[in-house]
Each structure stands twice: as C-alpha cells, then as structure tokens.
Enzyme design. Sequence first.
Site, short mmCIF file in Angstrom:
data_model
loop_
_atom_site.label_atom_id
_atom_site.label_comp_id
_atom_site.label_asym_id
_atom_site.label_seq_id
_atom_site.Cartn_x
_atom_site.Cartn_y
_atom_site.Cartn_z
N ASP A 470 8.10 14.24 31.88
CA ASP A 470 9.16 13.23 31.91
C ASP A 470 8.80 12.07 32.84
OD1 ASP A 470 11.63 12.13 31.32
OD2 ASP A 470 12.73 13.99 31.68
N ASP A 532 17.24 10.58 24.52
CA ASP A 532 18.23 11.47 25.14
C ASP A 532 19.49 11.53 24.29
OD1 ASP A 532 16.83 12.42 27.25
OD2 ASP A 532 17.63 11.04 28.73
C1 GLA Z 1 15.58 13.04 31.31
C2 GLA Z 1 15.19 13.68 30.00
C3 GLA Z 1 16.15 14.79 29.67
C4 GLA Z 1 16.14 15.80 30.79
C5 GLA Z 1 16.45 15.14 32.12
C6 GLA Z 1 16.25 16.09 33.26
O1 GLA Z 1 16.78 12.36 31.21
O2 GLA Z 1 15.12 12.72 28.99
O3 GLA Z 1 15.82 15.38 28.45
O4 GLA Z 1 14.89 16.42 30.83
O5 GLA Z 1 15.63 14.02 32.34
O6 GLA Z 1 16.51 15.52 34.49
#
Ligand code: GLA
Length: 712
Positions: A470, A532
Amino acid sequence: MISIKNNTISLHGRDISYIMTVGEHGDLLHFHFGKRLADREYSVPAKWSAWSPYAPEGHTLDNMPQEYPSYGYADLRPGAFSYTKGSMNGIAQLKFRGAEIKKGAASVPGMPCLHDGGAGAETVCITLADEEAGIEAVLAYTVFEEYNIIARSTVIRNISDSAVYLKSVYSSCLELAQKDREIIYFPGSWARERQLERCALKKGMRVNIANERGGSGHNMNPFAMIADKNSDESRGEVYSMSLIYSGNHSTNVMCAPNGSVRILQGINPDGFGWELEPGGEFASPQSVMCFSDNGFGGISRELGRLYRNKLCTSRWTHRERPILINNWEATYFDFDEEKLVTIAKKAKEAGIELFVMDDGWFGARNDDTKGLGDWTVNRQKLPSGLKGLAERINAEGMKFGLWIEPEMVNPDSELYREHPDWVIHVPYKTPAQSRQQLILDITRSEVRDYIIKSIKTVLSEGNIEYVKWDMNRPITDMPYPGYNHRYTLGLYEIAGALTSAFPDILFEGCAGGGGRFDPGMLYYFPQIWTSDNSDAAARLMIQYATSMGYPASAMGAHVTASPNHQNGRMTPLKTRADVAFAGAFGYELDITKMDGDEFEEIVKQTAFAKEIRKLVVEGDLYRLQSPFEGNHCTWEIVSPEKDEVFVMSCKIMTDTLCSEPFIRLEGIDESAVYTDTLSGKTYYGDELSRRGFMPEYDMKDFATVILHLKKN
Ligand code: GLA
C-alpha cells in the site's frame, strides 16, 4: 520488422507501421504511424504544408512533423525537451547522426519497461545531436512482430564541456496530421478513480493530461487516447499513449491552428529539473504508443495482451489467482489472532483460498495514528507471531498473505523516533502530514536498505504467499526539482529487490485504492487494488474505464458488505459478485456473520469464480454497453480460442421499460453453438453476435445477468 533505406527508417508491427524520414537538412521527421505500409522509400513528403508564414526564415520546422522537436530555433511549438546552460536558455536543433538496429526490446536503466521474452522484438536507436549546443539525444524505438505498438524512450546526453540543467525531457512525441479528433482520458479522485472523459480537440487547444501528486495518482492516469471523432468501441482510428511510470507524469496535447496535433508524453516537467555534468546522461521512462483502426476495444485488447505477455514480470501473471478474503472491511484495526483464524476457517468452508491480514498487525498500530515503519509483529494481537499465524491459517487449508506500507512512517513510531531525518522534508519547514503519516526518503540508500531488510525479514518469518503493498498519501515537501523522479527510481529499486527475492509471492499493488494503478507498478505487481470504493455500482464505472487501458486480471475486485462502507449504497450480493468476477476476485467482509442463504450464495460464487478465472487471466475483454452513456453496463471476456465466453450485464436503475433490450456479443465464433453453463440454455453464435441476446434482469436496482458460454 525494422529497416533503414537511405533516408527512411521504418518499423512494422503486426498491422502497423511507424515511419520516420531524415529531411534534407538532417532533421528527423515523422512520416506515418497507423495502418501498415509496404516497406519502401515513400513518395509523399513528410511536411504538412508547403509554407509556414510568420515563422523562422529559411529552413523552418514549424510546419514539419518531428520525432523529437526542440523549441526555440526553427520550431516555435512546445518542444520535447528543454534546458538551460548557466543563465542562458538552451537553444538546440537536433540533427540525425546515425541509427542502429538491435535484436530485442530496449531496456531503460533503473525503470520498468517492456521485455521481449527472447523473441519477436527489434529496436532502433537513433542518435540526434547539436554539437554547437552540446546536446545529444538517443531515441529508442521498439517494435514487436505480434503487436500494434511502438515503445519509445529517450536518453539526453550532455556533450558540451560545461554543465547543463534539464527542465523537461519527454519520452515520446507523436505528431498527427489535421483531422477531427477527440481525446479520451481518465481523471478521478480517491474512491472514484479513472472516470472516463472525452472531449473534442479544437484548433489551438492545449490539454495537459497530468499529475503532480507524487505517485501516478488517483486524479489522472498516465494513459490517454486520441481518436477520430465519433469513434466507438469497435470503429474508428484510435491512438493511445501509456507511460510506464509511477511518478508525476504528463501527456501534453497541443493542437496547432491548422488542426494538426502534437502529443508529448513523459515525466511531468512541473517540479522536474536535472543537472547534467559534461558527459552525463538522463534516461526517460518508456512510453507505449498503440494504434487501432477498430476503436477503443482494439486498443484495450492489444494493451491487455501486451501487458500480460511483455510487461508484467511476476510468475503469477498467467496463473489463476487464488480467491482471497481480506479482513480490512470486516475488522479494520480491531482484530486478534482468534478472530482472524475464525474468519479464515469460515472462508475456507465458502471455497475461499487465501486469507489476507490487512493493516494493523505490526508495532503499536491499533489505529492509523501510530506504528507505520515498525515492521515487527504485534504479539499482543498475534501471540503466535507471523510464523504461528501462517501455520494456523495453512492448517485450515488456506494460503496466508499480509498488508505492508513500506514507504511510510507515522511520527508516532519507533522508526521515526530513531531516524527523524529519514522523512521527506525541506530543512526549514515541518513536513505536511496526511493520514497522520510522513514519507520515507527513499532517494537515500540507507533508507532503501532499511526497508528492503525489514520487509525481507517479515516475508521470511512465515509461509507468506501474498503481499498487498500500500501507499496511502500524496507526496508533499519534495525538497528539490527532480526529487519525484529520484523517489520513483528508489521505489522501483525496492519493488525490484523484494519481488525478485520472493518470486513466488503474489504481490498486489495499492495506493489508497487505485492511486498508483499504472504500467510501471504492473511490471512488478500483476494485480492492483482498483479502488477503495468497493460498491458494485461505483465499480461498474471504475472497472469499465480501467479496462480501457489495462487487462481485467490486473484489477483487484472484491465483494464487500451492503450497505457499502464507502458510499452507503445497498446492492444485491449477486450484483456484487457478478461485477467482481471480471477481475482478481475476492471478498472483504465479515464472513463469520453470513449464514444461511447468503453463505450458500457465496459458496456458489467461489465455485463459479474458479471456473472462469483462467478466462479472466487470458481472455480478451469487450465492452458492450457503457455505464457512462446509459442505464446499462455490459462487458464480455472471450477466450483466445473463442470457445469460452463470460458476459456480465447490469441494468443500473430498474425500469419497466428496457431501453436497450438486445446485446450483441463480440469476438465470438459465429459458426459455433454455445451452451450457458449457468442456465443450461443453448445459443447459436451467429444469433448472439448478429441479433444479440436479451438479458432478463430481476425487477430491482443494480440487477445483473451473467452468462458463461462454452462451445459445444
Ligand atoms: C488503504 C487501502 C485499504 C486498506 C487501508 C488500510 O486505504 O486502500 O484497502 O488496506 O489502507 O489502512
């Protein structure tokens, strides 16, 4: 495939030709990119008009299509590069000095690029120079026998005896003659990535499809198409340009008063700068140009195949991806070992194969204010450690994977307390936080070494078979011009080191969802979390538009809870799965709360996902109805042999009247008879493609119909 005949350099792909000529004054002119031409010397002149009034006198380049134009001498349109020499502007006019053909694809130092896998590619490196100005450019063009693409990159060299300062270095330049054209591009934001936009290119217009937020960005994808007016999914001449790059990018379109178009693609010049000592050189990332005379669909299928076969390097690229369950939306930070094992156990019963532990497993990370950077397992939550947890998950018959965010640090972390100087900052200002985090300065080798070492330790601790990488904030406080490029090179070094040290791990990219969904990351990670926003209705648009420039198998797509956590929308469980099937499929919800019919439905969904996942990895995608244009969204994936087809059609808002009752399938074998494995119904190929099939949607919003056709 590549030939040099007197003053003509020709590259021929499957159905395309890309042709350059050396003009009478030694300029490298663009002659043709489009449908294939015979290999010869050509009869019509490269230049576009006989004269160019109000332009530099004598030998003007103002009316000439060029391969790598310089601004300020014989051409006053924006150039492909610019520089200063001390306090002076760099005025150069590059001339042809030679060309060399090499077997194989070009490589780009320190950056991801297409590879030839041993066969089918040729490269021509063309040297241009202006000795008076002290600048040389080497243009590399790669063509593949089996593809309709040209990959370009550029190296600029300082051949003078004093330093020069580069202000812009584009990777490629494409000049198109006068015609009514439109541009298609993919802007967005967090949870709304890659929305399709289309507008007419009018004379005199300047359009900069660009991003300056540090990563390639939620707000603009490094992919754009220039199409004939009224082109659609299957008709019209379309050019696309994609930058294999994960930092600030620009696709800069300039429409001349005569209607011709110059498109430059490369690193965004805003915030860029690079000092070149005498003898020094700078390499640009690679830009992929594709041509199709079969509309946008022709481009997408070409890029889909190209990326799977010639860009992605992961061993997982052509493999069926395991169906995963991610605990993020089920637990957020509130979990312990028992809870995770319970989820994994129930997921296994549902036919899911991989359990992914998301954020919150390390350091003091119990919310997003602390712990980033401290890559040691939190034993309070996970008493058996990574090794023990992986063993427990494996004992349930599931693979185990985890989330990392290696580029980041919370100020409230051991790492920051030990190395406060390791974050990106300027010395005179407190760096800006975003999601309570700062960014590690990965232009520094000791920081890269720390990250590589600590993540290697994590990945060696237990049987870890999947990693979600990420990156959750934009890059601010960049201390000097060109910093973003050095950051991007640092990122590639880390990604290269970790993916090659663990070649069997399936890596999935992520950046606050789809904030770094680009061909550069795809080189390392065969799939990327698309957004997301996991609401099926929002995903129709996001996945539809993303599929224009990327293969379906690259798009992470999960079934999540309803009401959806990002936008509160309620959609049927069937719709959520049907939309996610055309991607790297998984779940992200609390499966322990799902019983009875819902659970049984999930069992059926995972069984179906396993049936079609090979098709998703290897098939060609067709978009049949656009959610950007009407109330329906339909896509179709056809196997290379045309013996298997998956169709998903969604009627977005329920209505008593179906405005578009028939959907014609494309790319199928018209002489074949297909049976739908889901309904058992038999269909004739010619009817499906010439008359179309009529989906019978349920009477509710977001109702979907899927078909899985197999040739009898
Ligand atoms: C980001 C990712 C999510 C999740 C969060 C965790 O927003 O896109 O899928 O993994 O971080 O903090």
